[in-house]
Write a protein that holds these residues in place. Sequence first.
Motif, PDB file in Angstrom:
ATOM      1  N   LYS A 288       0.851  -1.187   0.000  1.00  0.00           N
ATOM      2  CA  LYS A 288       0.000   0.000   0.000  1.00  0.00           C
ATOM      3  C   LYS A 288       0.887   1.237   0.000  1.00  0.00           C
ATOM      4  O   LYS A 288       1.929   1.269   0.662  1.00  0.00           O
ATOM      5  N   VAL A 289       0.457   2.251  -0.740  1.00  0.00           N
ATOM      6  CA  VAL A 289       1.212   3.486  -0.795  1.00  0.00           C
ATOM      7  C   VAL A 289       0.286   4.650  -0.462  1.00  0.00           C
ATOM      8  O   VAL A 289      -0.927   4.484  -0.360  1.00  0.00           O
ATOM      9  N   GLN A 290       0.888   5.825  -0.321  1.00  0.00           N
ATOM     10  CA  GLN A 290       0.274   7.036   0.226  1.00  0.00           C
ATOM     11  C   GLN A 290       0.199   6.899   1.749  1.00  0.00           C
ATOM     12  O   GLN A 290       0.130   5.801   2.300  1.00  0.00           O
ATOM     13  N   TRP A 291       0.197   8.038   2.436  1.00  0.00           N
ATOM     14  CA  TRP A 291       0.204   8.032   3.896  1.00  0.00           C
ATOM     15  C   TRP A 291      -0.973   7.247   4.461  1.00  0.00           C
ATOM     16  O   TRP A 291      -0.845   6.583   5.496  1.00  0.00           O
ATOM     17  N   ASN A 292      -2.129   7.329   3.795  1.00  0.00           N
ATOM     18  CA  ASN A 292      -3.312   6.629   4.303  1.00  0.00           C
ATOM     19  C   ASN A 292      -3.587   5.331   3.547  1.00  0.00           C
ATOM     20  O   ASN A 292      -4.691   4.780   3.641  1.00  0.00           O
ATOM     21  N   ARG A 296      -2.740   0.945  -4.104  1.00  0.00           N
ATOM     22  CA  ARG A 296      -2.041  -0.312  -3.906  1.00  0.00           C
ATOM     23  C   ARG A 296      -1.197  -0.668  -5.120  1.00  0.00           C
ATOM     24  O   ARG A 296      -1.557  -0.370  -6.252  1.00  0.00           O
ATOM     25  N   ASN A 297      -0.067  -1.292  -4.827  1.00  0.00           N
ATOM     26  CA  ASN A 297       0.688  -1.949  -5.875  1.00  0.00           C
ATOM     27  C   ASN A 297       0.109  -3.354  -6.007  1.00  0.00           C
ATOM     28  O   ASN A 297       0.150  -4.137  -5.053  1.00  0.00           O
ATOM     29  N   ILE A 298      -0.447  -3.695  -7.173  1.00  0.00           N
ATOM     30  CA  ILE A 298      -1.284  -4.898  -7.229  1.00  0.00           C
ATOM     31  C   ILE A 298      -0.768  -6.000  -8.123  1.00  0.00           C
ATOM     32  O   ILE A 298      -1.018  -7.161  -7.877  1.00  0.00           O
ATOM     33  N   TYR A 533      -3.337   5.383   9.059  1.00  0.00           N
ATOM     34  CA  TYR A 533      -2.044   5.842   8.580  1.00  0.00           C
ATOM     35  C   TYR A 533      -1.078   4.668   8.577  1.00  0.00           C
ATOM     36  O   TYR A 533      -1.229   3.705   9.341  1.00  0.00           O
ATOM     37  N   LYS A 534      -0.078   4.776   7.728  1.00  0.00           N
ATOM     38  CA  LYS A 534       0.792   3.647   7.423  1.00  0.00           C
ATOM     39  C   LYS A 534       2.124   3.766   8.149  1.00  0.00           C
ATOM     40  O   LYS A 534       2.725   4.831   8.221  1.00  0.00           O
ATOM     41  N   ALA A 535       2.591   2.640   8.666  1.00  0.00           N
ATOM     42  CA  ALA A 535       3.961   2.517   9.148  1.00  0.00           C
ATOM     43  C   ALA A 535       4.737   1.702   8.124  1.00  0.00           C
ATOM     44  O   ALA A 535       4.177   0.815   7.481  1.00  0.00           O
ATOM     45  N   ARG A 536       6.011   1.995   7.984  1.00  0.00           N
ATOM     46  CA  ARG A 536       6.826   1.330   6.975  1.00  0.00           C
ATOM     47  C   ARG A 536       8.237   1.162   7.521  1.00  0.00           C
ATOM     48  O   ARG A 536       8.578   1.728   8.573  1.00  0.00           O
TER      49      ARG A 536
END
Length: 662
Positions: A288-292, A296-298, A533-536
């Motif tokens: 998943k991309v973008q902060w929220n 998606r990279n699919i 929100y995303k953690a990476r």
Amino acid sequence: MAQGPTEAMVRCCRPFLVVLGFVLVSLAPASVEARDSGVCSTGAITCLEQGWNEKERSWWYSTSQGSRLLPLSWALALEQSANTAGFFSEDNFSRYGYLPSPPGDGNPHGLPVGFAVDQDDSSKADLMCERFPETCNAFVMRKPWVGMTCSACHTNDIVFEGKTIRVEGAPTLADFQGLLEGLLDALVMTHDDDAKFDRFARAVLQADLSVESRRSLRLQLAEQIAWQTLLQQRNGREFRSGFGRLDAQGHILNKVAIIGGGPELEDALKSDAPSSYPFIWNTSQQDKVQWNGIARNILNLSILGKQTDIGALVRNTSEVIGVFAHVEISPKWKSGLLGYRSSLRAAEMIDLERQLARLKSPRWPEDILPKIDWTKAERGQVHFEAECAQCHEKLAWDDTRTPIKAKMSSLLSSGTDMSLACNTFMHQANAGNYEGRRPFMIQGEPIDSPDFTRNMLTNAAVGAVIGKVDELAGKFFDDVFDQAFFWRRAAEEAVDGKTYLPGVKDQRKKELARACLTSPEATREPDESVLVYKARPLNGIWATAPYLHNGSVPTLYDLLLPSPLRLVLDSEEEMSTPGPGDRPSVFHVGSREFDPVRIGFKTGPEPVHQAADGRITAPFEYRVYDTDGAPVPGNYNSGHEYGTDALSEAEKWELVEYLKTL
């Protein structure tokens, strides 16, 4: 919720995808080896080892994705509003925080990093002619234009003791909002001031100068002024983003609404949820991309030896739509199956994404910055594994292949500023030409008017890609965005006795927060929601200040301190006031002078640029609270306090030392 494509689907679709890939690959440019930048060879800038050579770096800076801001001849002739100096000069763009790029084979006009020339001299370039009739009649659409590419927003320099370090893929410290406002002022002054217009017309028209061509040029200026004015009105000028931030999702949604042709919706959301530009190494590895996590990279396929991710193509299309691509949402072909005509460069975007997939994260340069205390960092690793590793998977600096499953945290559990995620979820617009079409062309509920703008964004992005590739391609884009999210409606707010955004005086913001945070979307599992929100992985995190998704925390050390702000309080609770041990609530942004102790940029009020004419550019003053002491939605520095409050002062510094090593 819609899932990614199954193996059976891939097998079924493989013949078509091979044909699709052949079309895209055969159009891809082969000019990477023909360009030489000189950015790092001059010795003035130290480039870190991130997997790219000079020629690849130059190509990344100057390859068009189809963005079209101004005709090139205009850009080279346009003066600043307050003087006769060039608006596109290095000196002026430095005021806005954009990086100079030396002229070369890939940049003969000396444009800043990330400003590329785009040209299509065929009739296919005659786009948006209802909006720009005189520009189309004069065939200006077929001439070279200047636009932005991804490197404008994802390249930065770090300065320490007089030495400059170039970091590819890092968040820029540019002031995008200020740039557009300055550009509009320059266009208006050129149109209205006869002396300025005369100089502009002579430079643009040259041998074609005549009474008729001057009259046409002034009309073209008026068209561009009207367009830029409309964009700024929809986005709003009141909320200041400052250096290093942009409400990119708000800009994209507002642009999508405008090109649909519908009238502005009363009480439409403005772009008042700025986010820090994300760092983009390892992007292709993330699910998943973008902060929220909205995109998606699919589906990553090897076609003729080259990797092509369909999700990345549509995601990048959405971004280019937001930064000046020309797109026609034609009232004809209501189904949209034939796609939309646009200036997008699908082949170039694919090759840019492929090169980005090889970008390594930057390593702390011990030959320039103070050396790491490795013994202290070893102790910090223990704290990281205990408090951070459950969300931030460890990834080697040069690992560009391992798949990354993003860890999503709900707004309520993370506690960080909700504005970006909620604005994207709640944003609505009159549909205009989108009305009756389906978000995914052949799937999804028909778009109403008004409707959620995210549905229109999906329709515009998928339609623009189809228009560049193949009329049947829409069948394979259904999983790029979470379909369930785009079909879902926000429910009526619940009355629960809680206080939303305590201390905020703007009642509309409080009502938006209640509606967003009490919607069913807010209580879904984090992997199934976009109110998250995303953690990476944190490799290279040392080079990406300021921190949190909205740039509200200036340094890594400050991120380990608490914030008294809360999104929601029970009715009997009271909100704390900021104290000396809390995260900074006022600091300055814009300096590239590095602080190697706290890990971030200097936050003092010193000027960030002095122009050739003596004008001083002050840094942006970031305020978590307004001058009356009320919290500012969009600027909250709350959240991300998972376990760090239990660390002693010494342990916090040990953790900071370890973060340098990632």
